[in-house]
Write a protein that holds these residues in place. Structure first.
Motif, PDB file in Angstrom:
ATOM      1  N   THR A   6      -9.830  -4.349  -1.956  1.00 54.54           N
ATOM      2  CA  THR A   6      -8.868  -5.230  -1.293  1.00 54.54           C
ATOM      3  C   THR A   6      -8.102  -6.102  -2.270  1.00 54.54           C
ATOM      4  O   THR A   6      -7.178  -6.803  -1.858  1.00 54.54           O
ATOM      5  N   ALA A  32      -0.600  -7.128  10.100  1.00 48.64           N
ATOM      6  CA  ALA A  32      -1.978  -7.601  10.213  1.00 48.64           C
ATOM      7  C   ALA A  32      -2.342  -8.551   9.083  1.00 48.64           C
ATOM      8  O   ALA A  32      -3.079  -9.505   9.289  1.00 48.64           O
ATOM      9  N   GLU A  33      -1.824  -8.313   7.894  1.00 46.85           N
ATOM     10  CA  GLU A  33      -2.197  -9.102   6.729  1.00 46.85           C
ATOM     11  C   GLU A  33      -1.115 -10.065   6.281  1.00 46.85           C
ATOM     12  O   GLU A  33      -1.350 -10.887   5.401  1.00 46.85           O
ATOM     13  N   TRP A  34       0.068  -9.990   6.891  1.00 52.22           N
ATOM     14  CA  TRP A  34       1.185 -10.802   6.449  1.00 52.22           C
ATOM     15  C   TRP A  34       1.804 -11.521   7.638  1.00 52.22           C
ATOM     16  O   TRP A  34       1.716 -11.065   8.775  1.00 52.22           O
ATOM     17  N   TYR A  62     -15.727  -5.626  -2.446  1.00 51.99           N
ATOM     18  CA  TYR A  62     -14.400  -5.948  -1.939  1.00 51.99           C
ATOM     19  C   TYR A  62     -13.294  -5.691  -2.964  1.00 51.99           C
ATOM     20  O   TYR A  62     -12.149  -6.106  -2.757  1.00 51.99           O
ATOM     21  N   TYR A  94      -9.136 -13.599   5.739  1.00 51.59           N
ATOM     22  CA  TYR A  94     -10.195 -12.713   5.268  1.00 51.59           C
ATOM     23  C   TYR A  94     -10.825 -13.241   3.984  1.00 51.59           C
ATOM     24  O   TYR A  94     -12.058 -13.223   3.815  1.00 51.59           O
ATOM     25  N   TYR A  95     -10.019 -13.719   3.062  1.00 47.23           N
ATOM     26  CA  TYR A  95     -10.526 -14.175   1.777  1.00 47.23           C
ATOM     27  C   TYR A  95     -11.208 -15.532   1.893  1.00 47.23           C
ATOM     28  O   TYR A  95     -12.160 -15.808   1.159  1.00 47.23           O
ATOM     29  N   ARG A 127       1.012 -14.154   2.844  1.00 45.94           N
ATOM     30  CA  ARG A 127      -0.223 -13.438   3.123  1.00 45.94           C
ATOM     31  C   ARG A 127      -1.124 -14.258   4.041  1.00 45.94           C
ATOM     32  O   ARG A 127      -1.252 -15.483   3.887  1.00 45.94           O
ATOM     33  N   LYS A 128      -1.743 -13.578   4.986  1.00 46.93           N
ATOM     34  CA  LYS A 128      -2.752 -14.220   5.828  1.00 46.93           C
ATOM     35  C   LYS A 128      -4.069 -14.245   5.051  1.00 46.93           C
ATOM     36  O   LYS A 128      -4.654 -13.209   4.754  1.00 46.93           O
ATOM     37  N   THR A 129      -4.523 -15.433   4.727  1.00 45.72           N
ATOM     38  CA  THR A 129      -5.664 -15.598   3.818  1.00 45.72           C
ATOM     39  C   THR A 129      -6.990 -15.740   4.544  1.00 45.72           C
ATOM     40  O   THR A 129      -7.993 -16.078   3.916  1.00 45.72           O
ATOM     41  N   ARG A 141       0.853  -1.198   0.000  1.00 47.05           N
ATOM     42  CA  ARG A 141       0.000   0.000   0.000  1.00 47.05           C
ATOM     43  C   ARG A 141       0.884   1.242   0.000  1.00 47.05           C
ATOM     44  O   ARG A 141       1.466   1.563   1.034  1.00 47.05           O
ATOM     45  N   PRO A 196      -4.840 -15.211  -3.271  1.00 43.63           N
ATOM     46  CA  PRO A 196      -4.265 -14.747  -1.996  1.00 43.63           C
ATOM     47  C   PRO A 196      -3.278 -15.711  -1.353  1.00 43.63           C
ATOM     48  O   PRO A 196      -2.873 -15.490  -0.228  1.00 43.63           O
TER      49      PRO A 196
END
Length: 472
Positions: free
Chosen positions: A304, A199-201, A301, A252-253, A248-250, A65, A160
């Protein structure tokens, strides 16, 4: 004051002043390059000065980002041997009398800096002296806090379920014949209260054991030093590379996107429950409403998802869901144009085929996710490096084929700027400049053409901004 720390071209000691330290640092002397160095030497030597380099990663933020960038803060440490400070080690000269602005120090730059670099100003607190444990020769250690936004071309074809290698490339601005960076093998990730917990990784550990609760300060990044040559410099130089593998923390997906598409497709199977003598117009209208629901859900979404010019695994899954709804409509039309006795069996055969195909797809997703969650965590440093490089080379092969097809489509015309060949490596880039010279682009590509750095990056994104040096 900042002016006191400007590089000086004179010796540290002069007979006109009473400074107690006389410069004893010997470097290979080449007139063309030495005129741009930080200091001159009274004598020369045949062996390049070895500077030990390591980093301590303190923060990793905003990964991806904006796209293909990440923000990192780290402590950069450079250590080298200098006989000038022998009187200080022997307590003949007090440490507080050392004027560090007079003495030589390595010059470095961040090769893949994107923007917003902040470097701790040089002061006496940045320098420390200690004797070498083996030879008792004085060694100077320079530590500076560095923070900036770095460019990292992500390989997102398996999004993801993707694994990235966040890279920091530190190049030496001195000739390789004079100064050579050496990997100290002491790079670490900070385990303090502001340690890099994303948070996402998830940071992948480097150890070869199976200790699941290994502290972050023991999960050192991959580090290596290489020698590079480019067109903007008349000499080869050293590059220190630190790689931090992350996956990646998957969650959410897997819990918010995939189940919705799964339920929409399964809900479309209810259209097969109509009576055989009823018109299938209602069935097609029902499937069309589900398709509109699926398209509208994607807009909720889309922010994202990465915006890339190729299809990711998530894109393939979305298109597979659309195709499944389309196949249901095809089966309904096919069954309508059959006899009354064959209509119901054809619908049932088509439904069984679709159910088996849909669950077969999700079985593959479950197996891939299980391998992604468990297999990567248990890999050692060598296996993990090979795993990342294998997929990056595969992605680079796809990119090369697409580039060749594009050149064939435009009639084989070559671009005005010479193109750069990559080994799974796109550009290292820096902040945007008003102009881009050919020498800058040649240097930019040369740093990445080596197998060591080239394998760190994928050829997924084309970046046109040139490399910008960030001098210390």
């Amino acid at each position: 004051m900042a002016a006191d720390w400007q590089p000086r071209r004179a010796n540290a000691w002069s007979p006109k002043d009473d400074y107690p330290l006389k410069l004893q640092l010997g470097l290979p002397r080449v007139a063309k390059e030495w005129s741009n160095s930080c200091a001159a030497a009274d004598k020369t030597c045949k062996r390049a000065l070895q500077v030990r380099v390591w980093v301590r990663i303190t923060q990793i933020l905003n990964v991806g980002r904006p796209m293909n960038t990440f923000r990192c803060a780290f402590d950069l440490t450079l250590e080298w041997e200098d006989q000038t400070f022998k009187p200080v080690i022997s307590n003949d000269v007090p440490f507080d009398q050392v004027d560090w602005a007079r003495h030589w120090r390595p010059r470095w730059s961040l090769a893949n800096l994107a923007s917003e670099m902040h470097v701790e100003p040089l002061s006496s607190s940045c320098f420390t002296l200690h004797p070498d444990p083996d030879t008792l020769k004085p060694r100077v250690r320079l530590t500076q806090r560095v923070a900036g936004t770095f460019f990292e071309p992500f390989s997102l074809r398996r999004f993801p379920f993707d694994v990235q290698s966040l890279t920091i490339a530190i190049s030496c601005d001195e000739p390789q014949s004079s100064v050579a960076f050496v990997d100290a093998m002491e790079s670490t990730l900070d385990a303090g209260p502001f340690s890099p917990r994303l948070a996402e990784w998830l940071l992948l550990r480097r150890d070869t054991g199976l200790q699941a609760n290994l502290p972050l300060d023991q999960r050192t990044p991959f580090t290596k030093t290489i020698t590079q040559m480019d067109g903007s410099r008349a000499f080869p130089f050293s590059v220190f590379v630190a790689r931090m593998p992350v996956k990646r923390k998957t969650g959410y997906y897997l819990t918010n996107i995939i189940p919705i598409y799964f339920i929409i497709v399964v809900y479309g199977w209810l259209a097969f429950g109509n009576l055989p003598d009823q018109d299938n117009q209602d069935q097609l209208n029902f499937l069309a409403s589900l398709l509109l629901t699926m398209v509208s859900f994607k807009f909720t979404y889309r922010e994202t998802l990465p915006k890339v010019h190729y299809l990711t695994l998530m894109d393939w899954y979305v298109y597979a869901s659309v195709v499944m709804l389309g196949l249901q409509g095809v089966i309904h039309v096919w069954a309508k144009h059959s006899t009354h006795s064959q209509k119901r069996p054809r619908e049932l055969y088509g439904l069984v085929l679709l159910v088996c195909l849909w669950f077969f797809i999700h079985g593959g997703i479950i197996l891939y996710a299980y391998r992604f969650f468990s297999y990567l965590t248990e890999l050692g440093p060598t296996e993990l490096r090979d795993y990342i490089d294998t997929f990056r080379k595969s992605d680079h092969g796809i990119e090369t084929q697409n580039e060749n097809n594009y050149r064939t489509h435009i009639g084989g015309r070559k671009p005005s700027v010479p193109s750069i060949s990559f080994m799974a490596a796109p550009h290292l880039t820096g902040a945007r400049l008003p102009t881009v010279t050919a020498a800058q682009m040649q240097r930019e590509g040369s740093v990445l053409n080596s197998p060591e750095i080239g394998s760190l990056f994928s050829g997924d994104e084309d970046v046109g901004s040139p490399e910008t040096k960030a001098e210390c």
